[in-house]
Design an enzyme around this catalytic site. Structure first.
Site: not given
Ligand code: ARG
Length: 462
Positions: A156, A277, A283, A290
Site C-alpha cells: 500500500h 529543466s 533539476k 517517465e
C-alpha cells in the site's frame, strides 16, 4: 501506372482511393522477407515443374537485384502499387519480363502478407528474447552484488517489512524472465508457414508447401488454407506479450522515478539518462523512465487496436487486416529501445545504500517479527498480532523505537517476552530470519539467484 490486376477494370482507381488504401509507406520495411519468401516460392515452382528452371533463375536474379536496390536506397517505391509485395513483383516483371510474371503462380497476396509478417516477427522476437535474457542476467548480477543491502519493503506504498535490495531486484528479474518465456512461446505459433494457402482455398497446381517451409526455416505448415490467410492470432499474441512486458517496465520505471526523488533518495540515475529543466537549473529529471511509463499506453493501445480490427471479420481475408502492420511495427520499434535503455539505466545507476538501510530501520517494520516471536512461544497468531499492535501504538505515542524498549516494558504487554526479544527486532535479524522458501533471507536469495541463472541458460551476453 498499370495495376497488376487491371484486367477486369475499365476505369483507373481514383488518387484519393490510392492514398487511402496504400500500405507501401509502412510495409516497405518487410522487403527482405517478401523477397526471401518469393525466392523460396520460385525454387519450389521450378522443382515441381510448374515453371522452368531458367525462369526460376531469372526470377531469383531479378529479386536479388531488387533487394540490393532497396537496401542501397535506389529503389523507387510507387504508392499506386499499394504495397511492398506488388512493388517488388512489378519491378521484377520489368526486369525479367515473362519469367517475372510467372512468380505469382499458386500464391496470393493474402498468404504472402501473412508470410512476410511471420518472418519479420520471427526475426524480431529472437532479438527481443536475447535482450530480455541480458536484462534478467543483469538484474541477477546486481542482486548478487547487493546481497548486504537492506531496504524497506512496501505494501500500500507504506513501509511494511525490511527486505534485501537483492530480493526486490530479483522480483523484476522474474517478471522479465516470464516475459522472455512468453515471447518464446508465442514464437511457436508464429513459426507456421501460410504460403501456398493462396487466396483462401489452396490451389489446383502441384505445389510442395513442406519444401517451402524447409527453405524458409518454418517448423510447421498451416493445416487450413482459410484459417491460414485470415489468422492474425500470432500478431495479437505478440502484442499481448509486449503489453505485459511494458506493464512490468512501467512498474519498474515508476519505482525508479520515485526512488530518484529527493524524498526517497534511494538511487541516483546516470547523468546520460536524465535531462535538465529549461527553467529550474537544479533539476535532474527522470524523463527516460517517465517515457517508458508513458509509452506503455501506446503499446496497450496497439494490442486493443488489432483485437478490435479482428473482431467481427468474416472468413477469410478482409482488407481491414492491412491495419495489422502499424501496431506491430510500432510495438517492435518501441520495445527494443526500451529494453536497451533499461539495461543502460540499470547498469549505470547508483544505490544510496546508507539511505536504504536507514529508512528500513526507522519504522516499526519488525513488528511482525515480534508477533512471530510470540507465536513461537505458543501464543495464537491473532492474539500475538493484537499484543504487538498495542506495543507499537504505545511506543509510537512515546516516540520510542522497538529496540529502545526495556524488557520490563515489553513484559507489561506479555509475560512470554524475554531478554532474547532483542535478537529478533533488528532489521538485519528480521531479514536473516525470513528463511521460508522464496523469502528474503540472504541464504534464500542466493539460492534464488542461482536457480534463476540455471533456468536461463548461458547464451546471453551479460
Ligand atoms: N496490402 C494488403 C495488406 O497488407 C494486401 C492485400 C491483400 N489482398 C487483397 N486482396 N487486397 O494486407
Amino acid at each position: 501506372m498499370k495495376k497488376l490486376w487491371a484486367g477486369r477494370f475499365k476505369e483507373e482507381t481514383s488518387r484519393l482511393v490510392e492514398k487511402y488504401t496504400e500500405s507501401i509507406s509502412f510495409d516497405r520495411m518487410l522487403y527482405r522477407y517478401d523477397i526471401e519468401g518469393s525466392i523460396a516460392h520460385a525454387k519450389m515452382l521450378a522443382r515441381q515443374g510448374i515453371i522452368s528452371k531458367r525462369d526460376a533463375e531469372e526470377i531469383i536474379k531479378g529479386l536479388n537485384e531488387i533487394y540490393r536496390e532497396i537496401d542501397d536506397g535506389r529503389f523507387e517505391f510507387k504508392e499506386e502499387l499499394e504495397d511492398i509485395h506488388m512493388n517488388i513483383e512489378s519491378a521484377l516483371i520489368e526486369k525479367a519480363g515473362e519469367a517475372g510474371s510467372r512468380l505469382h503462380t499458386a500464391r496470393s497476396r493474402n498468404d504472402q502478407v501473412s508470410l512476410s509478417l511471420r518472418l519479420y516477427l520471427k526475426a524480431e522476437i529472437k532479438e527481443i528474447v536475447l535482450l530480455l535474457k541480458n536484462l534478467g542476467l543483469l538484474l541477477a548480477e546486481m542482486s548478487e552484488r547487493n546481497l548486504d543491502v537492506i531496504m524497506p519493503g512496501y505494501t500500500h506504498m507504506q513501509r511494511a517489512q525490511p527486505l534485501l535490495l537483492s530480493h526486490h531486484l530479483m522480483a523484476y528479474a522474474h517478471m522479465f524472465d516470464r516475459d522472455r518465456r512468453r515471447f518464446e512461446d508465442a514464437l511457436k505459433r508464429i513459426d507456421v508457414l501460410p504460403l501456398g494457402s493462396c487466396a483462401l482455398a489452396g490451389t489446383s497446381l502441384p505445389i510442395d508447401r513442406h519444401y517451402v517451409a524447409e527453405c524458409l526455416g518454418f517448423d510447421h505448415v498451416s493445416e487450413n488454407s482459410m484459417d491460414s490467410v485470415s489468422d492474425r492470432d500470432f500478431a495479437v499474441e505478440f502484442l499481448s506479450c509486449a503489453a505485459i512486458f511494458m506493464m512490468h517496465v512501467s512498474r519498474m520505471a515508476e519505482e525508479l522515478i520515485l526512488w530518484s526523488s529527493e524524498e526517497f533518495s534511494f538511487i541516483e540515475l546516470p547523468d546520460a539518462l536524465t535531462t535538465g529543466s529549461s527553467i529550474m537549473p537544479q533539476k535532474r529529471n527522470p524523463d527516460v523512465a517517465e517515457l517508458m511509463r508513458g509509452k506503455t499506453g501506446r503499446i496497450y493501445g496497439n494490442l486493443i487496436s488489432l483485437l478490435t480490427i479482428m473482431k467481427g471479420l468474416p472468413l477469410a481475408y478482409n482488407r481491414d487486416m492491412q491495419e495489422d502492420k502499424e501496431p506491430v511495427f510500432d510495438t517492435v520499434t518501441t520495445i527494443k529501445p526500451t529494453l536497451n535503455l533499461l539495461i543502460e539505466m540499470l547498469s549505470n545507476m547508483r544505490f544510496n545504500k546508507k539511505r536504504l538501510r536507514d529508512t528500513a530501520s526507522s519504522a516499526y517494520s519488525t513488528a511482525t517479527d515480534i508477533a512471530e516471536y510470540l507465536v513461537r512461544k505458543g501464543v495464537p497468531f491473532r492474539t500475538a498480532h493484537e499484543i504487538t499492535g498495542r506495543i507499537v501504538r504505545y511506543f509510537s505515542e512515546n516516540k520510542k523505537r522497538l529496540s529502545d524498549i526495556s524488557v520490563s516494558e515489553y513484559k507489561s504487554f506479555s509475560d512470554k517476552i524475554d531478554d532474547d526479544i532483542y535478537n529478533f527486532i533488528g532489521d538485519l535479524e528480521s531479514v536473516n530470519a525470513k528463511r521460508s522458501y522464496g523469502g528474503t533471507s540472504p541464504e534464500m536469495v542466493k539460492g534464488q539467484i542461482k536457480r534463476f541463472r540455471e533456468g536461463m541458460g548461458t547464451e546471453a551476453k551479460p
